[in-house]
Design a protein around this motif. Structure first.
Motif, PDB file in Angstrom:
ATOM      1  N   GLU A 179       0.822  -1.220   0.000  1.00  0.00           N
ATOM      2  CA  GLU A 179       0.000   0.000   0.000  1.00  0.00           C
ATOM      3  C   GLU A 179       0.854   1.268   0.000  1.00  0.00           C
ATOM      4  O   GLU A 179       0.355   2.364   0.252  1.00  0.00           O
ATOM      5  CB  GLU A 179      -0.934   0.004   1.218  1.00  0.00           C
ATOM      6  CG  GLU A 179      -1.947  -1.115   1.232  1.00  0.00           C
ATOM      7  CD  GLU A 179      -2.927  -1.072   0.075  1.00  0.00           C
ATOM      8  OE1 GLU A 179      -3.274   0.038  -0.383  1.00  0.00           O
ATOM      9  OE2 GLU A 179      -3.342  -2.148  -0.377  1.00  0.00           O
ATOM     10  N   TRP A 180       2.137   1.150  -0.320  1.00  0.00           N
ATOM     11  CA  TRP A 180       3.029   2.313  -0.328  1.00  0.00           C
ATOM     12  C   TRP A 180       2.532   3.457  -1.208  1.00  0.00           C
ATOM     13  O   TRP A 180       2.820   4.615  -0.887  1.00  0.00           O
ATOM     14  CB  TRP A 180       4.453   1.895  -0.717  1.00  0.00           C
ATOM     15  CG  TRP A 180       4.583   1.439  -2.139  1.00  0.00           C
ATOM     16  CD1 TRP A 180       4.529   0.162  -2.602  1.00  0.00           C
ATOM     17  CD2 TRP A 180       4.760   2.262  -3.287  1.00  0.00           C
ATOM     18  NE1 TRP A 180       4.653   0.131  -3.956  1.00  0.00           N
ATOM     19  CE2 TRP A 180       4.801   1.420  -4.409  1.00  0.00           C
ATOM     20  CE3 TRP A 180       4.881   3.635  -3.482  1.00  0.00           C
ATOM     21  CZ2 TRP A 180       4.957   1.894  -5.707  1.00  0.00           C
ATOM     22  CZ3 TRP A 180       5.040   4.111  -4.780  1.00  0.00           C
ATOM     23  CH2 TRP A 180       5.074   3.248  -5.865  1.00  0.00           C
ATOM     24  N   PRO A 181       1.791   3.223  -2.313  1.00  0.00           N
ATOM     25  CA  PRO A 181       1.348   4.370  -3.111  1.00  0.00           C
ATOM     26  C   PRO A 181       0.455   5.342  -2.331  1.00  0.00           C
ATOM     27  O   PRO A 181       0.496   6.553  -2.565  1.00  0.00           O
ATOM     28  CB  PRO A 181       0.585   3.744  -4.280  1.00  0.00           C
ATOM     29  CG  PRO A 181       1.166   2.369  -4.410  1.00  0.00           C
ATOM     30  CD  PRO A 181       1.470   1.953  -2.990  1.00  0.00           C
ATOM     31  N   LEU A 182      -0.327   4.824  -1.397  1.00  0.00           N
ATOM     32  CA  LEU A 182      -1.172   5.694  -0.573  1.00  0.00           C
ATOM     33  C   LEU A 182      -0.297   6.649   0.233  1.00  0.00           C
ATOM     34  O   LEU A 182      -0.571   7.851   0.307  1.00  0.00           O
ATOM     35  CB  LEU A 182      -2.034   4.827   0.344  1.00  0.00           C
ATOM     36  CG  LEU A 182      -3.138   5.504   1.119  1.00  0.00           C
ATOM     37  CD1 LEU A 182      -4.227   4.495   1.444  1.00  0.00           C
ATOM     38  CD2 LEU A 182      -2.655   6.150   2.379  1.00  0.00           C
ATOM     39  N   VAL A 183       0.761   6.133   0.819  1.00  0.00           N
ATOM     40  CA  VAL A 183       1.674   6.964   1.610  1.00  0.00           C
ATOM     41  C   VAL A 183       2.406   7.942   0.700  1.00  0.00           C
ATOM     42  O   VAL A 183       2.518   9.134   1.003  1.00  0.00           O
ATOM     43  CB  VAL A 183       2.664   6.082   2.407  1.00  0.00           C
ATOM     44  CG1 VAL A 183       3.656   6.945   3.170  1.00  0.00           C
ATOM     45  CG2 VAL A 183       1.916   5.150   3.349  1.00  0.00           C
ATOM     46  N   ALA A 184       2.878   7.454  -0.445  1.00  0.00           N
ATOM     47  CA  ALA A 184       3.619   8.316  -1.377  1.00  0.00           C
ATOM     48  C   ALA A 184       2.762   9.475  -1.880  1.00  0.00           C
ATOM     49  O   ALA A 184       3.271  10.591  -2.051  1.00  0.00           O
ATOM     50  CB  ALA A 184       4.135   7.485  -2.550  1.00  0.00           C
ATOM     51  N   ALA A 185       1.484   9.227  -2.080  1.00  0.00           N
ATOM     52  CA  ALA A 185       0.595  10.292  -2.575  1.00  0.00           C
ATOM     53  C   ALA A 185       0.414  11.403  -1.546  1.00  0.00           C
ATOM     54  O   ALA A 185       0.029  12.519  -1.898  1.00  0.00           O
ATOM     55  CB  ALA A 185      -0.765   9.706  -2.960  1.00  0.00           C
ATOM     56  N   MET A 186       0.717  11.120  -0.292  1.00  0.00           N
ATOM     57  CA  MET A 186       0.548  12.125   0.756  1.00  0.00           C
ATOM     58  C   MET A 186       1.829  12.925   1.012  1.00  0.00           C
ATOM     59  O   MET A 186       1.817  13.898   1.756  1.00  0.00           O
ATOM     60  CB  MET A 186       0.053  11.443   2.031  1.00  0.00           C
ATOM     61  CG  MET A 186      -1.343  10.835   1.818  1.00  0.00           C
ATOM     62  SD  MET A 186      -2.001   9.957   3.229  1.00  0.00           S
ATOM     63  CE  MET A 186      -2.446  11.294   4.305  1.00  0.00           C
ATOM     64  N   VAL A 187       2.934  12.540   0.367  1.00  0.00           N
ATOM     65  CA  VAL A 187       4.218  13.214   0.577  1.00  0.00           C
ATOM     66  C   VAL A 187       4.183  14.700   0.195  1.00  0.00           C
ATOM     67  O   VAL A 187       4.727  15.530   0.932  1.00  0.00           O
ATOM     68  CB  VAL A 187       5.357  12.459  -0.142  1.00  0.00           C
ATOM     69  CG1 VAL A 187       6.638  13.275  -0.193  1.00  0.00           C
ATOM     70  CG2 VAL A 187       5.600  11.123   0.556  1.00  0.00           C
ATOM     71  N   PRO A 188       3.553  15.095  -0.929  1.00  0.00           N
ATOM     72  CA  PRO A 188       3.528  16.536  -1.238  1.00  0.00           C
ATOM     73  C   PRO A 188       2.874  17.377  -0.145  1.00  0.00           C
ATOM     74  O   PRO A 188       3.346  18.487   0.164  1.00  0.00           O
ATOM     75  CB  PRO A 188       2.738  16.615  -2.546  1.00  0.00           C
ATOM     76  CG  PRO A 188       2.927  15.286  -3.175  1.00  0.00           C
ATOM     77  CD  PRO A 188       2.988  14.303  -2.033  1.00  0.00           C
TER      78      PRO A 188
END
Length: 165
Positions: A86-95
């Protein structure tokens, strides 16, 4: 002896697209709810990061449990793999986290950070929608419409943010 399941085609791409959209919407909602000038934007960035990890872990765990069979012997390993995927969910919140950390570093105010985060997330939502539609085989016109609908989700959050302040 563990039973081998057939690999689900397209699942990594589906998780990437799901995580991107879900993470962008969640980050926007959190930014809109947390953004108040005078508060600690570092704390807000940490809160967004913790929420990202908790949401990814909860979704991955639920996904693992939903696909578990009675003869699964490696339940823990399977659940951990599902949560990590589920790393894409976390990555999408980085900005959003980066914009808040910029405010914490005093590069700009927290309200500006929220505006930047909401704008970036709306652009990301458009991109996720266009990409998902293109992957599904839709033409450019239909894909852009899907991206536009995704942007409307972001606009609802922006409008709610404006009305709540």
């Amino acid at each position: 002896m563990p039973v081998e399941r057939p690999a689900r085609r397209g699942e990594p791409l589906q998780r990437l697209l799901f995580g991107g959209v879900y993470g962008s919407v969640l980050a926007s909602a959190l930014a809109a709810a947390l953004g108040h000038e005078g508060e600690n934007p570092g704390y807000d960035a940490l809160w967004v990061a913790l929420t990202a990890v908790a949401s990814a872990a909860a979704h991955g765990y639920a996904h693992s449990i939903a696909h578990r069979t009675s003869d699964d012997t490696q339940v823990t390993a399977s659940a951990v793999r599902s949560m990590v995927s589920e790393w894409p969910l976390v990555a999408a919140m980085v900005p959003t986290m980066a914009a808040l950390l910029g405010a914490y570093a005093k590069w700009w105010g927290e309200e500006s950070a929220i505006e930047v985060a909401l704008t970036l997330n709306m652009v990301a939502l458009c991109g996720w929608g266009v990409w998902a539609a293109r992957v599904a085989g839709r033409g450019w016109a239909a894909s852009l419409r899907v991206g536009g609908v995704d942007v409307l989700i972001g606009l609802v959050i922006v409008i709610a943010n404006v009305l709540s302040h």
